[in-house]
Design an enzyme around this catalytic site. Structure first.
Site, PDB file in Angstrom:
ATOM      1  N   CYS A  95     -16.981  19.190  15.363  1.00  0.00           N
ATOM      2  CA  CYS A  95     -16.895  19.770  14.021  1.00  0.00           C
ATOM      3  C   CYS A  95     -18.178  19.526  13.220  1.00  0.00           C
ATOM      4  CB  CYS A  95     -15.639  19.285  13.319  1.00  0.00           C
ATOM      5  SG  CYS A  95     -15.164  20.393  11.984  1.00  0.00           S
ATOM      6  N   ARG A 130     -10.104  27.707   4.614  1.00  0.00           N
ATOM      7  CA  ARG A 130     -10.404  26.652   5.572  1.00  0.00           C
ATOM      8  C   ARG A 130      -9.495  26.776   6.796  1.00  0.00           C
ATOM      9  NH1 ARG A 130     -13.424  22.344   4.707  1.00  0.00           N
ATOM     10  NH2 ARG A 130     -13.051  20.571   6.065  1.00  0.00           N
ATOM     11  N   HIS A 191     -10.508  18.188  16.815  1.00  0.00           N
ATOM     12  CA  HIS A 191     -10.214  16.765  16.688  1.00  0.00           C
ATOM     13  C   HIS A 191      -8.963  16.487  17.507  1.00  0.00           C
ATOM     14  CE1 HIS A 191     -13.058  16.502  13.357  1.00  0.00           C
ATOM     15  NE2 HIS A 191     -12.535  17.617  12.897  1.00  0.00           N
TER      16      HIS A 191
HETATM   17  N1  GLN Z   1     -17.340  19.572   6.594  1.00  0.00           N
HETATM   18  C1  GLN Z   1     -17.431  20.423   7.732  1.00  0.00           C
HETATM   19  C2  GLN Z   1     -16.658  21.736   7.583  1.00  0.00           C
HETATM   20  O1  GLN Z   1     -15.798  21.820   6.744  1.00  0.00           O
HETATM   21  C3  GLN Z   1     -16.954  19.671   8.975  1.00  0.00           C
HETATM   22  C4  GLN Z   1     -15.497  19.299   8.869  1.00  0.00           C
HETATM   23  C5  GLN Z   1     -15.058  18.433  10.017  1.00  0.00           C
HETATM   24  O2  GLN Z   1     -15.823  17.713  10.615  1.00  0.00           O
HETATM   25  N2  GLN Z   1     -13.769  18.475  10.304  1.00  0.00           N
HETATM   26  O3  GLN Z   1     -16.897  22.662   8.303  1.00  0.00           O
END
Ligand code: GLN
Length: 251
Positions: A95, A130, A191
């Site tokens: 990520c 998101r 993750h």
């Molecule tokens: N902040 C980054 C995004 O929103 C990575 C998020 C994350 O590592 N889960 O894309």
């Protein structure tokens, strides 16, 4: 390739890139190395310290937007991850780690930032909300499951192949692919920790530096994989809101 039976896994900036439990990726690698009789050391590289030069596998985890930019500052100075990879190490980004390893990523401010350039990938921002939820992808290392929580996407360049073919979830944001592979550099939006959930992927990373390993089947992991696969399949498929928005913006 490791010269003797000792293997060093470097956890890069866990105080910044550990928000989503990606530390477990290091634990999974050590467990699977131990099971093959390989002596495996975990080294935690703090952001104020120089990055160790002698790692075999470097793990760059996920993090929030602000933490990710701090990590970016640290990784751009001092010993370069690229040098470690050129010397034979493997590297895995998750990520935020994926975005940092790319050649360019868009920050939370909407501005493009020069990435570390280990992957021929440009990471922008998803058009839609998101991406949050369970993901399922097919891959050469068995099916992949994980959970995603990101605003970034990934546009793969010619030098990079996808890590997986998307079955559920958003992944790279193109409706088809998840993650990226370029030589000994692998990356994913998943993750989980993803290397705990996906034993084939964990072994792939290890084998990049050890050569072929004997099979190791962990019953708890096999049960977890089936459970998480079922959970991901209960998520809506191709009619995810991101994909609808994308196709209406880009016919
Ligand atoms: N902040 C980054 C995004 O929103 C990575 C998020 C994350 O590592 N889960 O894309």
């Amino acid at each position: 390739m490791v010269a003797d039976s000792a293997l060093t896994v470097v956890l890069v900036y866990p105080e910044l890139l550990g928000t989503y439990g990606d530390r477990g990726n290091a634990v999974a690698l050590r467990r699977r190395a131990d099971a093959r009789g390989l002596d495996c050391h975990l080294v935690e590289a703090a952001v104020r310290d120089p990055l160790p030069r002698t790692g075999d596998v470097y793990l760059v985890g996920g993090g929030e937007d602000a933490a990710m930019l701090l990590a970016w500052e640290g990784l751009r100075s001092g010993h370069r991850l690229q040098d470690a990879v050129d010397a034979g190490a493997a590297c895995f980004g998750v990520c935020a780690g994926f975005q940092l390893l790319s050649r360019e990523f868009t920050g939370p401010d909407g501005e493009p930032h020069e990435g570390l350039g280990l992957l021929d990938v440009r990471c922008g921002r998803l058009d839609g909300p998101r991406a949050v939820g369970e993901v399922l992808a097919d891959s050469d290392h068995g099916f992949l499951t994980g959970f995603e929580n990101h605003q970034g996407d990934a546009h793969l360049g010619a030098g990079t192949a996808p890590l997986g073919r998307l079955v559920r979830g958003v992944g790279n944001g193109d409706g088809r692919t998840e993650g990226a592979v370029q030589g000994r550099v692998l990356a994913s939006y998943l993750h989980g920790p993803v290397l705990v959930r996906n034993d084939g992927l964990a072994d792939r990373l290890l084998e990049l530096v050890t050569g072929p390993l004997a099979p190791f089947r962990d019953p708890a992991v096999l049960r977890l994989r089936q459970e998480r696969r079922a959970a991901a399949l209960s998520r809506p498929g191709a009619r995810h809101p991101h994909l609808r928005r994308r196709s209406s913006h880009r016919p």
